[in-house]
Design a protein around this motif. Structure first.
Motif, PDB file in Angstrom:
ATOM      1  N   ASP A 187       0.797  -1.225   0.000  1.00 15.38           N
ATOM      2  CA  ASP A 187       0.000   0.000   0.000  1.00 15.38           C
ATOM      3  C   ASP A 187       0.830   1.276   0.000  1.00 15.38           C
ATOM      4  O   ASP A 187       0.667   2.111  -0.892  1.00 15.38           O
ATOM      5  N   PRO A 188       1.742   1.419   0.990  1.00 15.80           N
ATOM      6  CA  PRO A 188       2.516   2.660   0.993  1.00 15.80           C
ATOM      7  C   PRO A 188       3.307   2.868  -0.294  1.00 15.80           C
ATOM      8  O   PRO A 188       3.456   4.000  -0.773  1.00 15.80           O
ATOM      9  N   LEU A 189       3.744   1.765  -0.885  1.00 13.66           N
ATOM     10  CA  LEU A 189       4.521   1.886  -2.116  1.00 13.66           C
ATOM     11  C   LEU A 189       3.635   2.325  -3.287  1.00 13.66           C
ATOM     12  O   LEU A 189       4.006   3.182  -4.081  1.00 13.66           O
ATOM     13  N   MET A 190       2.447   1.708  -3.360  1.00 20.22           N
ATOM     14  CA  MET A 190       1.522   2.068  -4.449  1.00 20.22           C
ATOM     15  C   MET A 190       1.096   3.536  -4.302  1.00 20.22           C
ATOM     16  O   MET A 190       0.825   4.222  -5.282  1.00 20.22           O
ATOM     17  N   LYS A 191       1.036   3.998  -3.041  1.00 26.16           N
ATOM     18  CA  LYS A 191       0.566   5.375  -2.800  1.00 26.16           C
ATOM     19  C   LYS A 191       1.666   6.416  -3.058  1.00 26.16           C
ATOM     20  O   LYS A 191       1.370   7.588  -3.252  1.00 26.16           O
ATOM     21  N   ALA A 192       2.915   5.984  -3.028  1.00 21.80           N
ATOM     22  CA  ALA A 192       4.015   6.945  -3.213  1.00 21.80           C
ATOM     23  C   ALA A 192       3.962   7.482  -4.650  1.00 21.80           C
ATOM     24  O   ALA A 192       4.074   6.711  -5.601  1.00 21.80           O
ATOM     25  N   GLU A 193       3.776   8.786  -4.775  1.00 21.51           N
ATOM     26  CA  GLU A 193       3.529   9.344  -6.114  1.00 21.51           C
ATOM     27  C   GLU A 193       4.746   9.318  -7.021  1.00 21.51           C
ATOM     28  O   GLU A 193       4.621   9.347  -8.243  1.00 21.51           O
ATOM     29  N   ASN A 194       5.926   9.267  -6.403  1.00 24.60           N
ATOM     30  CA  ASN A 194       7.137   9.305  -7.243  1.00 24.60           C
ATOM     31  C   ASN A 194       7.694   7.912  -7.548  1.00 24.60           C
ATOM     32  O   ASN A 194       8.821   7.786  -8.007  1.00 24.60           O
ATOM     33  N   VAL A 195       6.897   6.851  -7.268  1.00 25.33           N
ATOM     34  CA  VAL A 195       7.366   5.489  -7.568  1.00 25.33           C
ATOM     35  C   VAL A 195       6.638   4.960  -8.799  1.00 25.33           C
ATOM     36  O   VAL A 195       5.406   4.990  -8.860  1.00 25.33           O
ATOM     37  N   GLU A 196       7.425   4.505  -9.774  1.00 24.79           N
ATOM     38  CA  GLU A 196       6.818   3.916 -10.980  1.00 24.79           C
ATOM     39  C   GLU A 196       7.272   2.464 -11.105  1.00 24.79           C
ATOM     40  O   GLU A 196       8.472   2.178 -11.042  1.00 24.79           O
ATOM     41  N   PHE A 197       6.309   1.551 -11.280  1.00 22.30           N
ATOM     42  CA  PHE A 197       6.640   0.128 -11.410  1.00 22.30           C
ATOM     43  C   PHE A 197       6.905  -0.218 -12.863  1.00 22.30           C
ATOM     44  O   PHE A 197       6.177   0.226 -13.748  1.00 22.30           O
ATOM     45  N   ILE A 198       7.909  -1.013 -13.071  1.00 19.63           N
ATOM     46  CA  ILE A 198       8.133  -1.572 -14.412  1.00 19.63           C
ATOM     47  C   ILE A 198       8.084  -3.084 -14.230  1.00 19.63           C
ATOM     48  O   ILE A 198       9.023  -3.699 -13.704  1.00 19.63           O
ATOM     49  N   TRP A 199       6.941  -3.672 -14.594  1.00 19.36           N
ATOM     50  CA  TRP A 199       6.697  -5.094 -14.329  1.00 19.36           C
ATOM     51  C   TRP A 199       7.268  -5.986 -15.430  1.00 19.36           C
ATOM     52  O   TRP A 199       7.517  -5.527 -16.540  1.00 19.36           O
ATOM     53  N   ASP A 200       7.386  -7.257 -15.110  1.00 22.32           N
ATOM     54  CA  ASP A 200       7.781  -8.297 -16.086  1.00 22.32           C
ATOM     55  C   ASP A 200       9.052  -7.910 -16.833  1.00 22.32           C
ATOM     56  O   ASP A 200       9.186  -8.205 -18.029  1.00 22.32           O
ATOM     57  N   SER A 201       9.959  -7.268 -16.142  1.00 25.53           N
ATOM     58  CA  SER A 201      11.095  -6.696 -16.871  1.00 25.53           C
ATOM     59  C   SER A 201      12.419  -6.949 -16.169  1.00 25.53           C
ATOM     60  O   SER A 201      12.465  -7.179 -14.959  1.00 25.53           O
ATOM     61  N   ALA A 202      13.464  -6.872 -16.960  1.00 23.48           N
ATOM     62  CA  ALA A 202      14.813  -7.067 -16.416  1.00 23.48           C
ATOM     63  C   ALA A 202      15.738  -5.987 -16.951  1.00 23.48           C
ATOM     64  O   ALA A 202      15.552  -5.503 -18.078  1.00 23.48           O
ATOM     65  N   VAL A 203      16.714  -5.624 -16.123  1.00 27.57           N
ATOM     66  CA  VAL A 203      17.764  -4.709 -16.593  1.00 27.57           C
ATOM     67  C   VAL A 203      18.749  -5.549 -17.391  1.00 27.57           C
ATOM     68  O   VAL A 203      19.331  -6.501 -16.864  1.00 27.57           O
ATOM     69  N   VAL A 204      18.913  -5.217 -18.662  1.00 26.01           N
ATOM     70  CA  VAL A 204      19.769  -6.055 -19.503  1.00 26.01           C
ATOM     71  C   VAL A 204      21.080  -5.367 -19.876  1.00 26.01           C
ATOM     72  O   VAL A 204      22.008  -6.005 -20.371  1.00 26.01           O
ATOM     73  N   GLU A 205      21.144  -4.055 -19.650  1.00 25.52           N
ATOM     74  CA  GLU A 205      22.386  -3.350 -20.006  1.00 25.52           C
ATOM     75  C   GLU A 205      22.541  -2.114 -19.128  1.00 25.52           C
ATOM     76  O   GLU A 205      21.554  -1.448 -18.812  1.00 25.52           O
ATOM     77  N   LEU A 206      23.776  -1.837 -18.736  1.00 23.34           N
ATOM     78  CA  LEU A 206      24.058  -0.623 -17.972  1.00 23.34           C
ATOM     79  C   LEU A 206      24.646   0.403 -18.929  1.00 23.34           C
ATOM     80  O   LEU A 206      25.571   0.079 -19.688  1.00 23.34           O
ATOM     81  N   LEU A 207      24.119   1.612 -18.907  1.00 30.12           N
ATOM     82  CA  LEU A 207      24.621   2.669 -19.787  1.00 30.12           C
ATOM     83  C   LEU A 207      25.488   3.580 -18.928  1.00 30.12           C
ATOM     84  O   LEU A 207      25.071   3.967 -17.821  1.00 30.12           O
ATOM     85  N   ALA A 208      26.668   3.869 -19.402  1.00 29.95           N
ATOM     86  CA  ALA A 208      27.592   4.629 -18.553  1.00 29.95           C
ATOM     87  C   ALA A 208      28.535   5.468 -19.385  1.00 29.95           C
ATOM     88  O   ALA A 208      28.843   5.139 -20.533  1.00 29.95           O
ATOM     89  N   ASP A 209      28.960   6.546 -18.715  1.00 32.84           N
ATOM     90  CA  ASP A 209      29.982   7.393 -19.312  1.00 32.84           C
ATOM     91  C   ASP A 209      30.927   7.716 -18.145  1.00 32.84           C
ATOM     92  O   ASP A 209      30.868   8.789 -17.582  1.00 32.84           O
ATOM     93  N   GLY A 210      31.723   6.737 -17.757  1.00 36.13           N
ATOM     94  CA  GLY A 210      32.521   6.885 -16.536  1.00 36.13           C
ATOM     95  C   GLY A 210      31.729   6.445 -15.328  1.00 36.13           C
ATOM     96  O   GLY A 210      32.179   5.643 -14.539  1.00 36.13           O
ATOM     97  N   ARG A 211      30.518   6.956 -15.183  1.00 34.16           N
ATOM     98  CA  ARG A 211      29.597   6.463 -14.159  1.00 34.16           C
ATOM     99  C   ARG A 211      28.248   6.166 -14.816  1.00 34.16           C
ATOM    100  O   ARG A 211      27.981   6.617 -15.931  1.00 34.16           O
ATOM    101  N   LEU A 212      27.430   5.442 -14.106  1.00 33.53           N
ATOM    102  CA  LEU A 212      26.138   5.025 -14.663  1.00 33.53           C
ATOM    103  C   LEU A 212      25.263   6.241 -14.998  1.00 33.53           C
ATOM    104  O   LEU A 212      25.162   7.170 -14.202  1.00 33.53           O
TER     105      LEU A 212
END
Ligand code: NAP
Length: 308
Positions: A187-212
């Protein structure tokens, strides 16, 4: 003739060096076997500001060195090497490392738990440069910034909630469409206005230029990929206790942690488990240090008993 220590400690993090401090100060002949350098996981933490006594906080590496020096002041010795096998059942326990054999009346296991990694390219190089494994340790660097948390368990969800109070925007990426985390967090997470869920997904690549500066996220159902710009990525997909060496003899829980209560005693007499490697509610530097002190207390009692 073989030398028999009173206490042999495997792992030189805060739990291990606190056990060493208490044991050597109590007059026990104490040896620590450490693979790399003092501090364990703590040594990788930029700033620790929830360990009392440091009004400006302290970096984990320095705290590790100070803990080592504090124990060595009372005669504890450190040997560097990797433990290859252990024989914990006999009264005199035997530890074999890549540099020799050691014998001891008691053994304190302080091998810790390592965060699970995503296993994407460049992950290791970007640790501390945008890639993190502990929101409560490093989240404060991301005030009003954009961050992403990966995972769907209690840690990920509690990390996302914590970060939502600091950061401008928090993405939560989970590989399924339902959280594993207990309902109380939903509940608190769903209510947090600045949280966006990305479901059914995986991070497949890190993009960086010295740092992420971003990641590529893949939807595992549609296979669609998209880039997300970020300041920080918090990987929170569980931790892995370092217990491979002990599973045959010691009782472990289903996640691989050594079963031991607040006494730190395991199912084998004279063997103690301290810090992140044991079953416990809160894995922090202070609770690890506390375990070390408790283990030394019971180990001293045990040594007195078997030597009578
Ligand atoms: P966890 O419960 O094992 O959850 C790990 C999460 O990461 C799961 O959602 C899992 O997905 C996901 N995951 C695992 N491997 C992945 C991979 N390679 N790529 C992407 N996602 C991956 O671990 P945890 O959240 O660290 O919690 C550990 C233990 O501590 C749990 O028993 C937890 O209850 C406890 N804990 C309790 C609290 C609390 O009660 N306040 C807070 C923190 C932790 P799936 O769901 O698909 O498997």
């Amino acid at each position: 003739m073989k030398h028999i220590y009173d206490m042999l400690i495997i792992g030189g993090g805060p739990a291990g060096y606190t056990a060493a401090l208490y044991a050597s100060r109590a007059g026990l002949d104490t040896l620590i076997i450490e693979k790399m350098s003092a501090g364990g996981q703590m040594a990788l933490t930029d700033i620790i500001d929830n360990y009392p006594g440091f009004d400006q906080g302290i970096d984990g590496f320095s705290l590790g060195m100070q803990m080592q020096a504090g124990a060595e002041r009372f005669g504890a010795k450190t040997e560097y090497g990797e433990v290859l096998s252990v024989d914990l059942l006999p009264e005199i326990k035997k530890i074999i490392t890549d540099s020799g054999e050691y014998f001891s009346r008691t053994v304190v296991i302080a091998t810790g738990a390592a965060p699970r990694v995503l296993g994407v390219e460049n992950e290791e190089n970007l640790i501390g440069r945008g890639v993190h494994y502990c929101a409560h340790c490093d989240g404060r660097f991301y005030k009003n910034k954009t961050v992403m948390v990966v995972g769907g368990g209690n840690s990920a969800v509690s990390d996302a909630l914590y970060l939502s109070r600091l950061a401008k925007k928090v993405y939560l990426v989970h590989r399924r469409d339902t959280l594993r985390a207990t309902k109380i967090y939903h509940d608190p997470l769903m209510k947090a206005e600045n949280v966006e869920f990305i479901w059914d997904s995986a991070v497949v690549e890190l993009l960086a230029d010295g740092r992420l500066n971003g990641v590529k996220v893949k939807n595992l159902k549609t296979e669609e990929e998209r880039e997300v710009s970020l300041d920080g990525l918090f990987i929170s997909i569980g931790r892995k206790p370092v217990t491979e060496l002990f599973g045959n003899a010691l009782a472990l829980d289903e996640a691989g942690y050594i079963i031991a209560d607040e006494t730190t005693k395991t199912n084998i007499s004279g063997v103690y488990a301290v810090g992140d490697v044991r079953t416990k509610a809160l894995r922090q530097v202070i609770t690890a240090a506390s375990d070390g002190a408790v283990a030394a207390h019971f180990a001293e009692e045990y040594c007195n008993l078997i030597q009578k």
